[in-house]
Design a protein around this motif. Structure first.
Motif, PDB file in Angstrom:
ATOM      1  N   PRO A  11     -10.180  19.295  55.289  1.00 13.18           N
ATOM      2  CA  PRO A  11      -8.803  19.073  54.826  1.00 13.18           C
ATOM      3  C   PRO A  11      -8.730  18.682  53.348  1.00 13.18           C
ATOM      4  O   PRO A  11      -7.710  18.882  52.692  1.00 13.18           O
ATOM      5  CB  PRO A  11      -8.313  17.926  55.710  1.00 13.18           C
ATOM      6  CG  PRO A  11      -9.111  18.061  56.962  1.00 13.18           C
ATOM      7  CD  PRO A  11     -10.466  18.524  56.503  1.00 13.18           C
ATOM      8  N   ASP A  12      -9.835  18.145  52.793  1.00 10.33           N
ATOM      9  CA  ASP A  12      -9.868  17.764  51.381  1.00 10.33           C
ATOM     10  C   ASP A  12     -10.195  18.928  50.455  1.00 10.33           C
ATOM     11  O   ASP A  12     -10.187  18.785  49.242  1.00 10.33           O
ATOM     12  CB  ASP A  12     -10.892  16.646  51.154  1.00 10.33           C
ATOM     13  CG  ASP A  12     -10.497  15.365  51.871  1.00 10.33           C
ATOM     14  OD1 ASP A  12      -9.284  15.109  52.022  1.00 10.33           O
ATOM     15  OD2 ASP A  12     -11.404  14.623  52.279  1.00 10.33           O
ATOM     16  N   VAL A  74     -18.956  37.215  57.233  1.00 14.93           N
ATOM     17  CA  VAL A  74     -18.423  35.935  56.747  1.00 14.93           C
ATOM     18  C   VAL A  74     -18.553  34.877  57.832  1.00 14.93           C
ATOM     19  O   VAL A  74     -18.224  35.122  58.992  1.00 14.93           O
ATOM     20  CB  VAL A  74     -16.925  36.063  56.346  1.00 14.93           C
ATOM     21  CG1 VAL A  74     -16.390  34.731  55.857  1.00 14.93           C
ATOM     22  CG2 VAL A  74     -16.729  37.135  55.305  1.00 14.93           C
ATOM     23  N   VAL A  75     -19.028  33.696  57.432  1.00 15.18           N
ATOM     24  CA  VAL A  75     -19.060  32.539  58.316  1.00 15.18           C
ATOM     25  C   VAL A  75     -18.173  31.479  57.678  1.00 15.18           C
ATOM     26  O   VAL A  75     -18.376  31.094  56.524  1.00 15.18           O
ATOM     27  CB  VAL A  75     -20.491  31.991  58.486  1.00 15.18           C
ATOM     28  CG1 VAL A  75     -20.476  30.688  59.262  1.00 15.18           C
ATOM     29  CG2 VAL A  75     -21.380  33.008  59.177  1.00 15.18           C
ATOM     30  N   THR A  76     -17.177  31.019  58.435  1.00  9.58           N
ATOM     31  CA  THR A  76     -16.275  29.984  57.952  1.00  9.58           C
ATOM     32  C   THR A  76     -16.377  28.785  58.868  1.00  9.58           C
ATOM     33  O   THR A  76     -16.262  28.915  60.086  1.00  9.58           O
ATOM     34  CB  THR A  76     -14.818  30.484  57.917  1.00  9.58           C
ATOM     35  OG1 THR A  76     -14.758  31.662  57.109  1.00  9.58           O
ATOM     36  CG2 THR A  76     -13.883  29.428  57.349  1.00  9.58           C
ATOM     37  N   VAL A  77     -16.594  27.612  58.275  1.00 12.65           N
ATOM     38  CA  VAL A  77     -16.633  26.368  59.025  1.00 12.65           C
ATOM     39  C   VAL A  77     -15.407  25.558  58.635  1.00 12.65           C
ATOM     40  O   VAL A  77     -15.174  25.290  57.449  1.00 12.65           O
ATOM     41  CB  VAL A  77     -17.924  25.565  58.730  1.00 12.65           C
ATOM     42  CG1 VAL A  77     -17.863  24.194  59.389  1.00 12.65           C
ATOM     43  CG2 VAL A  77     -19.145  26.338  59.192  1.00 12.65           C
ATOM     44  N   LEU A  78     -14.613  25.202  59.633  1.00 12.52           N
ATOM     45  CA  LEU A  78     -13.450  24.333  59.441  1.00 12.52           C
ATOM     46  C   LEU A  78     -13.819  22.993  60.061  1.00 12.52           C
ATOM     47  O   LEU A  78     -13.891  22.874  61.282  1.00 12.52           O
ATOM     48  CB  LEU A  78     -12.219  24.931  60.116  1.00 12.52           C
ATOM     49  CG  LEU A  78     -11.861  26.357  59.679  1.00 12.52           C
ATOM     50  CD1 LEU A  78     -10.785  26.931  60.580  1.00 12.52           C
ATOM     51  CD2 LEU A  78     -11.424  26.364  58.239  1.00 12.52           C
ATOM     52  N   ALA A  79     -14.100  22.007  59.232  1.00 10.72           N
ATOM     53  CA  ALA A  79     -14.578  20.710  59.708  1.00 10.72           C
ATOM     54  C   ALA A  79     -13.639  19.602  59.282  1.00 10.72           C
ATOM     55  O   ALA A  79     -13.004  19.678  58.229  1.00 10.72           O
ATOM     56  CB  ALA A  79     -15.975  20.434  59.161  1.00 10.72           C
TER      57      ALA A  79
END
Length: 134
Positions: A11-12, A74-79
């Motif tokens: 989120p930052d 593509v690899v996307t990490v939403l942490a």
């Protein structure tokens, strides 16, 4: 050789944007190795280190839950939170570990115990990644 575009976002804002030969993530069902042209998928992540391999080097990112989305290139990490090893303050993480251990011993409330357990897991993850012991 094909590579993957890797994006780790919180989120930052973005934490890491790079290319990699392979990504290894710890999901709720176990470790997952991702190479270029991997089948599309989404999986929940556990608190742990996400390894990004490029050639002979491996970068480890402390990821505190979230989701990984895999597409062929593509690899996307939403942490909720993520930190690269070089940004972790290990001394501060050790203080957080001791504080969480003290809460676990003193706390009686079930909800507070679970929160303290998560706090301890995050602190241990940060220490391991920050010290390169992953």
């Amino acid at each position: 050789m094909k590579t993957l575009q890797v994006n780790i976002v919180t989120p930052d804002g973005p934490v890491l944007e790079t290319e990699a030969d392979m990504v290894i993530a710890t999901t709720e069902t176990g470790e997952l190795g991702i190479l270029p042209d991997h089948i599309a998928m989404v999986a929940p992540l556990k608190i742990g280190g996400l390894r990004v391999q490029k050639g002979d080097s491996t970068d480890v990112v402390a990821v505190h839950g979230g989701f990984i989305e895999v597409r062929p290139e593509v690899v996307t990490v939403l942490a909720s939170a993520a930190e690269t090893a070089d940004t972790i303050d290990v001394a501060r993480a050790k203080i957080a570990e001791n504080r969480a251990k003290a809460k676990l011993q003193a706390e009686k409330d079930e909800k507070e115990l679970r929160l303290a357990e998560l706090e301890l897991q995050r602190a241990i993850n940060r220490i391991r990644v920050g010290e390169g012991k992953f």
